[in-house]
Write an enzyme that holds these catalytic residues in place. Structure first.
Site, PDB file in Angstrom:
ATOM      1  N   SER A 134       0.829  -1.216   0.000  1.00  0.00           N
ATOM      2  CA  SER A 134       0.000   0.000   0.000  1.00  0.00           C
ATOM      3  C   SER A 134       0.853   1.251   0.000  1.00  0.00           C
ATOM      4  CB  SER A 134      -0.829   0.072   1.291  1.00  0.00           C
ATOM      5  OG  SER A 134      -1.703  -0.987   1.386  1.00  0.00           O
ATOM      6  N   HIS A 155      -1.222  -3.054  -7.347  1.00  0.00           N
ATOM      7  CA  HIS A 155      -1.911  -2.626  -6.129  1.00  0.00           C
ATOM      8  C   HIS A 155      -3.420  -2.776  -6.316  1.00  0.00           C
ATOM      9  CE1 HIS A 155      -3.095   0.630  -3.045  1.00  0.00           C
ATOM     10  NE2 HIS A 155      -2.836  -0.496  -2.422  1.00  0.00           N
ATOM     11  N   GLU A 167      -3.963  -0.570  -9.713  1.00  0.00           N
ATOM     12  CA  GLU A 167      -2.853   0.338 -10.010  1.00  0.00           C
ATOM     13  C   GLU A 167      -1.652  -0.511 -10.435  1.00  0.00           C
ATOM     14  OE1 GLU A 167      -3.731   4.200  -7.155  1.00  0.00           O
ATOM     15  OE2 GLU A 167      -2.513   2.601  -6.298  1.00  0.00           O
ATOM     16  N   ASN A 205      -3.823   5.922  -2.607  1.00  0.00           N
ATOM     17  CA  ASN A 205      -3.460   6.071  -1.187  1.00  0.00           C
ATOM     18  C   ASN A 205      -2.795   7.401  -0.864  1.00  0.00           C
ATOM     19  OD1 ASN A 205      -4.622   3.699  -0.518  1.00  0.00           O
ATOM     20  ND2 ASN A 205      -2.737   2.522  -0.380  1.00  0.00           N
TER      21      ASN A 205
HETATM   22  C1  LIG Z   1      -5.076   5.481   7.298  1.00  0.00           C
HETATM   23  C2  LIG Z   1      -4.482   4.666   6.154  1.00  0.00           C
HETATM   24  C3  LIG Z   1      -5.479   3.949   5.305  1.00  0.00           C
HETATM   25  C4  LIG Z   1      -4.857   3.312   4.100  1.00  0.00           C
HETATM   26  C5  LIG Z   1      -5.709   2.314   3.386  1.00  0.00           C
HETATM   27  C6  LIG Z   1      -4.878   1.606   2.378  1.00  0.00           C
HETATM   28  C7  LIG Z   1      -5.541   0.378   1.825  1.00  0.00           C
HETATM   29  C8  LIG Z   1      -5.121   0.221   0.381  1.00  0.00           C
HETATM   30  O1  LIG Z   1      -3.940   0.048   0.078  1.00  0.00           O
HETATM   31  C9  LIG Z   1      -6.116   0.391  -0.695  1.00  0.00           C
HETATM   32  C10 LIG Z   1      -7.534   0.029  -0.384  1.00  0.00           C
HETATM   33  O2  LIG Z   1      -7.988  -1.059  -0.612  1.00  0.00           O
HETATM   34  S1  LIG Z   1      -8.451   1.257   0.260  1.00  0.00           S
HETATM   35  C11 LIG Z   1     -10.063   0.557   0.402  1.00  0.00           C
HETATM   36  C12 LIG Z   1     -10.847   0.668  -0.881  1.00  0.00           C
HETATM   37  N1  LIG Z   1     -12.155   0.157  -0.664  1.00  0.00           N
HETATM   38  C13 LIG Z   1     -13.206   0.928  -0.399  1.00  0.00           C
HETATM   39  O3  LIG Z   1     -13.098   2.140  -0.360  1.00  0.00           O
HETATM   40  C14 LIG Z   1     -14.488   0.182  -0.120  1.00  0.00           C
HETATM   41  C15 LIG Z   1     -15.606   1.105   0.219  1.00  0.00           C
HETATM   42  N2  LIG Z   1     -16.833   0.347   0.413  1.00  0.00           N
HETATM   43  C16 LIG Z   1     -17.586  -0.099  -0.623  1.00  0.00           C
HETATM   44  O4  LIG Z   1     -17.294   0.137  -1.794  1.00  0.00           O
HETATM   45  C17 LIG Z   1     -18.811  -0.890  -0.267  1.00  0.00           C
HETATM   46  O5  LIG Z   1     -19.174  -0.570   1.064  1.00  0.00           O
HETATM   47  C18 LIG Z   1     -18.609  -2.449  -0.392  1.00  0.00           C
HETATM   48  C19 LIG Z   1     -18.376  -2.789  -1.856  1.00  0.00           C
HETATM   49  C20 LIG Z   1     -17.443  -2.947   0.443  1.00  0.00           C
HETATM   50  C21 LIG Z   1     -19.840  -3.161   0.098  1.00  0.00           C
HETATM   51  O6  LIG Z   1     -20.956  -2.635  -0.546  1.00  0.00           O
HETATM   52  P1  LIG Z   1     -22.434  -2.949  -0.036  1.00  0.00           P
HETATM   53  O7  LIG Z   1     -22.655  -2.459   1.340  1.00  0.00           O
HETATM   54  O8  LIG Z   1     -23.349  -2.510  -1.109  1.00  0.00           O
HETATM   55  O9  LIG Z   1     -22.310  -4.490   0.140  1.00  0.00           O
HETATM   56  P2  LIG Z   1     -23.181  -5.655  -0.242  1.00  0.00           P
HETATM   57  O10 LIG Z   1     -24.604  -5.239  -0.479  1.00  0.00           O
HETATM   58  O11 LIG Z   1     -22.884  -6.648   0.812  1.00  0.00           O
HETATM   59  O12 LIG Z   1     -22.506  -6.141  -1.615  1.00  0.00           O
HETATM   60  C22 LIG Z   1     -22.690  -5.503  -2.886  1.00  0.00           C
HETATM   61  C23 LIG Z   1     -22.561  -6.554  -3.973  1.00  0.00           C
HETATM   62  O13 LIG Z   1     -21.238  -7.074  -4.003  1.00  0.00           O
HETATM   63  C24 LIG Z   1     -21.239  -8.467  -3.699  1.00  0.00           C
HETATM   64  N3  LIG Z   1     -20.090  -8.759  -2.828  1.00  0.00           N
HETATM   65  C25 LIG Z   1     -19.785  -8.109  -1.683  1.00  0.00           C
HETATM   66  N4  LIG Z   1     -18.647  -8.617  -1.181  1.00  0.00           N
HETATM   67  C26 LIG Z   1     -18.252  -9.607  -2.012  1.00  0.00           C
HETATM   68  C27 LIG Z   1     -17.158 -10.486  -2.033  1.00  0.00           C
HETATM   69  N5  LIG Z   1     -16.215 -10.489  -1.094  1.00  0.00           N
HETATM   70  N6  LIG Z   1     -17.057 -11.369  -3.053  1.00  0.00           N
HETATM   71  C28 LIG Z   1     -17.959 -11.386  -4.016  1.00  0.00           C
HETATM   72  N7  LIG Z   1     -19.003 -10.557  -4.056  1.00  0.00           N
HETATM   73  C29 LIG Z   1     -19.164  -9.696  -3.060  1.00  0.00           C
HETATM   74  C30 LIG Z   1     -22.553  -8.730  -3.020  1.00  0.00           C
HETATM   75  O14 LIG Z   1     -22.980 -10.065  -3.187  1.00  0.00           O
HETATM   76  C31 LIG Z   1     -23.462  -7.740  -3.722  1.00  0.00           C
HETATM   77  O15 LIG Z   1     -23.862  -8.246  -4.980  1.00  0.00           O
HETATM   78  P3  LIG Z   1     -25.342  -8.011  -5.546  1.00  0.00           P
HETATM   79  O16 LIG Z   1     -26.250  -8.514  -4.481  1.00  0.00           O
HETATM   80  O17 LIG Z   1     -25.375  -8.780  -6.799  1.00  0.00           O
HETATM   81  O18 LIG Z   1     -25.458  -6.532  -5.756  1.00  0.00           O
HETATM   82  N1  LIG Z   2      -5.903  -4.227   3.928  1.00  0.00           N
HETATM   83  C1  LIG Z   2      -6.097  -3.539   2.815  1.00  0.00           C
HETATM   84  O1  LIG Z   2      -7.188  -2.968   2.617  1.00  0.00           O
HETATM   85  C2  LIG Z   2      -5.033  -3.459   1.777  1.00  0.00           C
HETATM   86  C3  LIG Z   2      -3.764  -3.938   2.016  1.00  0.00           C
HETATM   87  N2  LIG Z   2      -2.814  -3.872   1.022  1.00  0.00           N
HETATM   88  C4  LIG Z   2      -1.463  -4.404   1.246  1.00  0.00           C
HETATM   89  O2  LIG Z   2      -1.514  -5.813   1.062  1.00  0.00           O
HETATM   90  C5  LIG Z   2      -0.582  -6.456   1.944  1.00  0.00           C
HETATM   91  C6  LIG Z   2      -1.322  -7.458   2.814  1.00  0.00           C
HETATM   92  O3  LIG Z   2      -2.320  -6.790   3.554  1.00  0.00           O
HETATM   93  P1  LIG Z   2      -3.550  -7.582   4.216  1.00  0.00           P
HETATM   94  O4  LIG Z   2      -3.971  -8.687   3.332  1.00  0.00           O
HETATM   95  O5  LIG Z   2      -4.517  -6.550   4.651  1.00  0.00           O
HETATM   96  O6  LIG Z   2      -2.816  -8.208   5.506  1.00  0.00           O
HETATM   97  P2  LIG Z   2      -3.253  -9.435   6.421  1.00  0.00           P
HETATM   98  O7  LIG Z   2      -2.675  -9.189   7.753  1.00  0.00           O
HETATM   99  O8  LIG Z   2      -4.722  -9.689   6.294  1.00  0.00           O
HETATM  100  O9  LIG Z   2      -2.516 -10.693   5.714  1.00  0.00           O
HETATM  101  C7  LIG Z   2      -1.125 -10.827   5.618  1.00  0.00           C
HETATM  102  C8  LIG Z   2      -0.818 -12.317   5.529  1.00  0.00           C
HETATM  103  O10 LIG Z   2       0.570 -12.476   5.205  1.00  0.00           O
HETATM  104  C9  LIG Z   2       1.060 -13.591   5.930  1.00  0.00           C
HETATM  105  N3  LIG Z   2       2.517 -13.489   5.992  1.00  0.00           N
HETATM  106  C10 LIG Z   2       3.260 -12.617   6.721  1.00  0.00           C
HETATM  107  N4  LIG Z   2       4.581 -12.831   6.481  1.00  0.00           N
HETATM  108  C11 LIG Z   2       4.658 -13.846   5.568  1.00  0.00           C
HETATM  109  C12 LIG Z   2       5.728 -14.519   4.915  1.00  0.00           C
HETATM  110  N5  LIG Z   2       7.007 -14.187   5.144  1.00  0.00           N
HETATM  111  N6  LIG Z   2       5.445 -15.512   4.036  1.00  0.00           N
HETATM  112  C13 LIG Z   2       4.156 -15.851   3.782  1.00  0.00           C
HETATM  113  N7  LIG Z   2       3.090 -15.254   4.370  1.00  0.00           N
HETATM  114  C14 LIG Z   2       3.339 -14.258   5.252  1.00  0.00           C
HETATM  115  C15 LIG Z   2       0.354 -13.529   7.275  1.00  0.00           C
HETATM  116  O11 LIG Z   2       0.366 -14.781   7.921  1.00  0.00           O
HETATM  117  C16 LIG Z   2      -1.051 -13.078   6.839  1.00  0.00           C
HETATM  118  O12 LIG Z   2      -1.903 -14.188   6.592  1.00  0.00           O
HETATM  119  C17 LIG Z   2       0.126  -5.331   2.711  1.00  0.00           C
HETATM  120  O13 LIG Z   2       1.305  -5.000   2.033  1.00  0.00           O
HETATM  121  C18 LIG Z   2      -0.904  -4.198   2.644  1.00  0.00           C
HETATM  122  O14 LIG Z   2      -0.299  -2.934   2.766  1.00  0.00           O
HETATM  123  C19 LIG Z   2      -3.086  -3.361  -0.224  1.00  0.00           C
HETATM  124  C20 LIG Z   2      -4.344  -2.923  -0.531  1.00  0.00           C
HETATM  125  C21 LIG Z   2      -5.415  -2.881   0.476  1.00  0.00           C
END
Ligand SMILES: CCCCCCCC(=O)CC(=O)SCCNC(=O)CCNC(=O)[C@H](O)C(C)(C)COP(=O)(O)OP(=O)(O)OC[C@H]1O[C@@H](n2cnc3c(N)ncnc32)[C@H](O)[C@@H]1OP(=O)(O)O
Ligand SMILES: NC(=O)C1=CN([C@@H]2O[C@H](COP(=O)(O)OP(=O)(O)OC[C@H]3O[C@@H](n4cnc5c(N)ncnc54)[C@H](O)[C@@H]3O)[C@@H](O)[C@H]2O)C=CC1
Length: 300
Positions: A134, A155, A167, A205
């Site tokens: 990330s 990413h 990305e 991010n």
């Molecule tokens: C301070 C530092 C911080 C740094 C952070 C860094 C992290 C990173 O590196 C980058 C990141 O990932 S950042 C996070 C990006 N993600 C977001 O912003 C998610 C925001 N949330 C959402 O989009 C919706 O709440 C969401 C999509 C999650 C859920 O939406 P809903 O509330 O509408 O959910 P549902 O009604 O349950 O689902 C909608 C449809 O999608 C299907 N579905 C949900 N989860 C699923 C899954 N895991 N697998 C397959 N299908 C899935 C669900 O069935 C539903 O489908 P339909 O019923 O057909 O519409």
């Molecule tokens: N959590 C998020 O929303 C996002 C996370 N990322 C990035 O993805 C990476 C993983 O994040 P998460 O899945 O959230 O973490 P997580 O904590 O859910 O999973 C990490 C996994 O890696 C395993 N692990 C640690 N060291 C290891 C090694 N040496 N060999 C094999 N397995 C090992 C751990 O046992 C654990 O199951 C990080 O670099 C994070 O920054 C990127 C996009 C979104």
């Protein structure tokens, strides 16, 4: 069924030419992101090996993938996808026949470098290495290998099966051939790709992390409650989740790894200041959805 889900359920045969040269993928780290990446890679016809430290983690990850598939797909499709997934604890053995490694382990530079250094010796020459980091510069990880021309960043976003964006990051050493293959792989995964340079946080991010940290600081300053900030951003700015719901969803430990890393590297940037509240919750083991409590207590 939502558009994203429909695309996700399309049936892909592994003999399809849509893959380019990437047919076999190794995902290292079977946590939140690794499970999602493996699910989508196998759903789009790739042969996938998932690697983690223990069989227990891997079994739980496979169960998560199956449960996630059950939300959107029928029995036959699920059986096909699960048939394309294997699990291993030995990373070096897993990469022996792979075209692409996607690393999704803990957000720690030294741990990632150690992993890639050992994989570099074990993987075939043609294998492309990528990190899903990330926040860590891709070039800082790539230096652990002798294949920087075959190194880049992929990413993904959480939840991987739903979020359309990928990305694709290149470092100066990444060859055009490698970058094109990574873009092609993104298409084969049914993601929309954007080209990124190896700058802090890439595109999303770099904007998202300061926003989420400022939300936490607002609460620290006593200006608003997490609930009110979340309601405000959902109803006033149209975000699907508020910043506190999203922090719980991402994992507070991952957020802390990111902000601490950037603060260390850029100590004068006020956007990257650590947060005492985030530190306190992490020290109490309140990591968000993955532990049942973060800023909120999750419903059982
Ligand atoms: C301070 C530092 C911080 C740094 C952070 C860094 C992290 C990173 O590196 C980058 C990141 O990932 S950042 C996070 C990006 N993600 C977001 O912003 C998610 C925001 N949330 C959402 O989009 C919706 O709440 C969401 C999509 C999650 C859920 O939406 P809903 O509330 O509408 O959910 P549902 O009604 O349950 O689902 C909608 C449809 O999608 C299907 N579905 C949900 N989860 C699923 C899954 N895991 N697998 C397959 N299908 C899935 C669900 O069935 C539903 O489908 P339909 O019923 O057909 O519409
Ligand atoms: N959590 C998020 O929303 C996002 C996370 N990322 C990035 O993805 C990476 C993983 O994040 P998460 O899945 O959230 O973490 P997580 O904590 O859910 O999973 C990490 C996994 O890696 C395993 N692990 C640690 N060291 C290891 C090694 N040496 N060999 C094999 N397995 C090992 C751990 O046992 C654990 O199951 C990080 O670099 C994070 O920054 C990127 C996009 C979104």
């Amino acid at each position: 069924m939502a558009q994203a889900t429909r695309v996700f359920c399309r049936n892909f045969s592994s003999s399809s030419s849509r893959f380019g040269n990437i047919k076999h993928v190794t995902v290292i780290g079977a946590g939140l992101m690794g499970a999602g990446i493996a699910q989508v890679a196998a759903s789009t016809g790739h042969q996938v090996v998932i690697v983690d430290q223990t069989d227990d983690i891997l079994s739980k990850s496979k169960a998560t993938i199956e449960k996630s598939l059950q939300r959107v797909a029928g029995e036959t499709f699920i059986a096909e996808v699960m048939g394309r997934l294997t699990i291993k604890t030995d990373a070096a053995a897993a990469v022996k026949n792979t075209d692409l490694v996607i690393e999704a382990i803990v957000e720690n530079l030294e741990v990632k470098k150690k992993l890639f250094s050992s994989l570099d010796k074990a993987a075939p020459k043609h294998t492309i290495f990528t990190s899903n980091t990330s926040s860590i510069p891709i070039k800082d990880i790539a230096v652990a290998t002798q294949r920087q021309d075959r190194f880049g960043g992929l990413h993904f976003f959480n939840p991987v099966p739903i979020m359309k964006l990928l990305e694709v990051i290149r470092i100066p050493a990444t060859s055009d051939e490698t970058f094109d293959k990574l873009l092609g792989f993104g298409k084969a995964m049914d993601k929309s790709t954007v080209n990124c340079k190896d700058t802090p946080g890439f595109i999303v991010n770099r904007l998202l992390v300061p926003y989420m940290m400022e939300a936490i600081r607002m609460v620290e300053r006593g200006e608003a409650s997490p609930q009110d900030v979340d309601t405000a951003m959902k109803l006033g700015a149209g975000y699907p989740m508020g910043p506190f719901e999203l922090t719980d969803y991402v994992g507070l430990d991952t957020c802390k790894f990111i902000i601490d890393g950037w603060h260390k590297k850029y100590p004068d940037n006020p956007l990257f200041m650590p947060s005492p509240l985030l530190d306190k919750l992490v020290s109490e083991g309140k990591l968000g959805n993955k532990t049942g409590e973060g800023f909120y207590k999750q419903k059982k």
